[in-house]
Design an enzyme around this catalytic site. Structure first.
Site, PDB file in Angstrom:
ATOM      1  N   ALA A  32       0.870  -1.190   0.000  1.00 62.38           N
ATOM      2  CA  ALA A  32       0.000   0.000   0.000  1.00 62.38           C
ATOM      3  C   ALA A  32       0.906   1.239   0.000  1.00 62.38           C
ATOM      4  O   ALA A  32       0.785   2.121   0.853  1.00 62.38           O
ATOM      5  CB  ALA A  32      -0.960  -0.009   1.184  1.00 62.38           C
ATOM      6  N   HIS A  34       2.886   4.590  -0.479  1.00 55.85           N
ATOM      7  CA  HIS A  34       2.551   6.003  -0.678  1.00 55.85           C
ATOM      8  C   HIS A  34       3.860   6.770  -0.833  1.00 55.85           C
ATOM      9  O   HIS A  34       4.953   6.181  -0.829  1.00 55.85           O
ATOM     10  CB  HIS A  34       1.698   6.528   0.481  1.00 55.85           C
ATOM     11  CG  HIS A  34       2.266   6.221   1.842  1.00 55.85           C
ATOM     12  ND1 HIS A  34       3.451   6.759   2.292  1.00 55.85           N
ATOM     13  CD2 HIS A  34       1.828   5.395   2.829  1.00 55.85           C
ATOM     14  CE1 HIS A  34       3.701   6.307   3.503  1.00 55.85           C
ATOM     15  NE2 HIS A  34       2.747   5.466   3.848  1.00 55.85           N
ATOM     16  N   HIS A  37       6.839   5.867   1.431  1.00 52.33           N
ATOM     17  CA  HIS A  37       7.634   4.697   1.022  1.00 52.33           C
ATOM     18  C   HIS A  37       8.497   5.044  -0.186  1.00 52.33           C
ATOM     19  O   HIS A  37       9.671   4.670  -0.260  1.00 52.33           O
ATOM     20  CB  HIS A  37       6.716   3.535   0.604  1.00 52.33           C
ATOM     21  CG  HIS A  37       5.854   3.000   1.687  1.00 52.33           C
ATOM     22  ND1 HIS A  37       4.496   3.175   1.708  1.00 52.33           N
ATOM     23  CD2 HIS A  37       6.158   2.254   2.786  1.00 52.33           C
ATOM     24  CE1 HIS A  37       3.974   2.565   2.767  1.00 52.33           C
ATOM     25  NE2 HIS A  37       4.971   2.008   3.437  1.00 52.33           N
TER      26      HIS A  37
END
Ligand code: PAF
Length: 284
Positions: A32, A34, A37
């Site tokens: 997941a 974003h 990261h």
């Protein structure tokens, strides 16, 4: 970009890279992805020869089954984002690759105060799960360095302690928090906020900012009391903790803080079913 799902195959690839003298950076994630990261990935690529990212939603670090079940898993989107950034290799293992049934790798190390306070107190067993998975991933990837976000500052300290405990020759690097324009720290869980909750959420950071400012003329206790008045009484939010701690050992600070002390202001709140954490690191 190479995508591996088995331990044997990624080990073989990385052995060849290591033997060719390449410096390997590692960015462990639960997917997941974003901008937070991706900024870790960009930095890892710019400072090393090879960047390896892992995507593994680690079941044993979740305290609430609902949180684990609802954790977003947009794998295709994540792989495209990593490819676009120029990440060299991604490790996407199944649970059985990380925790084989006959595994004797049940590690439990004494982490002391840093794993028992704050997140450790509110999420019992969480850091045992983090330590176990990160140690396993480190043993598989054997990187020269690994990157972690400051949003999980306590996790960063726990991993530094684990790395020292096992005398691993891995440099642990912390990268600053990436925020939305309104100040909310980016998190994979933010997508689960309703539109009303998303509007309230930046208040956590704004309260931390005010507290950090007020620490120059108020005691730690006063700052904490005022922050809790705003979050709990005025805004009616469920605050799990709001603390002013020594950034090195996470011990609670009392009174007026002396100059040059490294301080962490950190908090956790619940907005509906979502738990948000944030922090500010300052030197007085
Ligand atoms: O910070 C995270 O995303 C996770 O705790 C980590 C380090 C990938 C371990 O599962």
């Amino acid at each position: 970009m190479l995508v591996f799902s088995t331990v044997d195959k990624i080990r073989l690839f990385l052995r060849m890279e290591r033997e060719s003298g390449r410096r390997i950076a590692f960015v462990p994630t639960m997917g997941a992805l974003h901008e937070g990261h991706l900024s870790l990935i960009r930095r890892a690529i710019s400072e090393n020869d090879i960047c390896v990212c892992s995507i593994f939603v680690n079941p044993i670090q979740f305290n609430e089954i609902e949180d684990f079940n609802k954790y977003p898993r947009p794998l295709e989107k994540d792989l495209n984002a990593l490819k676009k950034e120029g990440c060299h290799a991604v490790f996407v293992p199944e649970v059985k690759e990380i925790y084989p049934e006959n595994s004797k790798a049940l590690i439990k190390i004494e982490l002391g105060n840093i794993s028992e306070v704050l997140e450790g107190k509110h999420r019992p067993g969480h850091f045992d799960g983090v330590v176990r998975v990160v140690k396993r991933l480190f043993d598989i990837v054997e990187p020269h360095c690994a990157y972690f976000g400051q949003k999980d500052y306590q996790q960063y300290l726990v991993i530094c302690t684990m790395t020292e405990y096992f005398d691993l020759k891995i440099q642990i690097i912390m990268h600053p928090i990436i925020r939305a324009k309104d100040g909310l720290a980016l998190s994979s869980r933010n997508v689960r906020l309703s539109s009303e909750e998303r509007i309230i959420a930046p208040l956590l950071y704004h309260t931390l900012q005010k507290a950090a400012h007020d620490l120059s003329f108020q005691s730690a206790e006063e700052v904490k009391k005022n922050a809790l008045i705003v979050l709990e009484k005025e805004k009616n939010l469920q605050c799990e903790y709001f603390e002013v701690v020594n950034a090195v050992n996470l011990q609670t600070i009392h009174g007026k803080i002396p100059k040059n002390r490294q301080v962490l202001l950190c908090a956790a709140i619940r907005l509906g079913t979502v738990r948000l954490i944030d922090n500010i690191l300052i030197t007085m």
